[in-house]
Design a protein around this motif. Structure first.
Motif: not given
Length: 111
Positions: A36-45, A47-53, A65-75
């Motif tokens: 559920s946490i992962y889905e909120v982060v992913k849905k709203n993007q 963690l993106n290039k601008e925030i990380l930069a 690159d920024v990769i959302y990996f659903d199988a592991a609830n990971a970015v």
């Protein structure tokens, strides 16, 4: 009406790490505590290039690159190393300490 909550990434993730991706790149993994946490982060993007930069004080094109990996609830994201692995001036041979800025990142979560 949507409400916005603020949470430190350390509270939301079970794993935050960095490591060598190649002699020229470092990779970062953020594995969230639950789907559920992962889905909120992913849905709203959140963690993106601008925030990380901004966090790493580099331009957004420095974040490869920024990769959302659903199988592991990971970015996962990658960026060039400041100096090639084991070269003169390189200060973190295994890139094991590059994740530290992520530990202080506060995310805005809309619910």
């Amino acid at each position: 009406m949507n409400t916005v909550e603020h949470a430190n990434l350390m509270e939301l993730a079970s794993v935050i790490r960095s490591k060598n991706a190649s002699p020229f790149e470092v990779t970062f993994d953020i594995i969230f505590k639950n789907k559920s946490i992962y889905e909120v982060v992913k849905k709203n993007q959140i963690l993106n290039k601008e925030i990380l930069a901004e966090l790493y004080n580099v331009s957004p094109d420095h974040i490869l690159d920024v990769i959302y990996f659903d199988a592991a609830n990971a970015v996962k994201f990658n960026m060039p190393r400041s100096a090639p692995h084991a070269s003169f001036g390189e200060t973190d041979m295994h890139s094991a300490q590059q994740h530290v800025p992520l530990q202080g990142l506060v995310l805005e979560l809309e619910s």
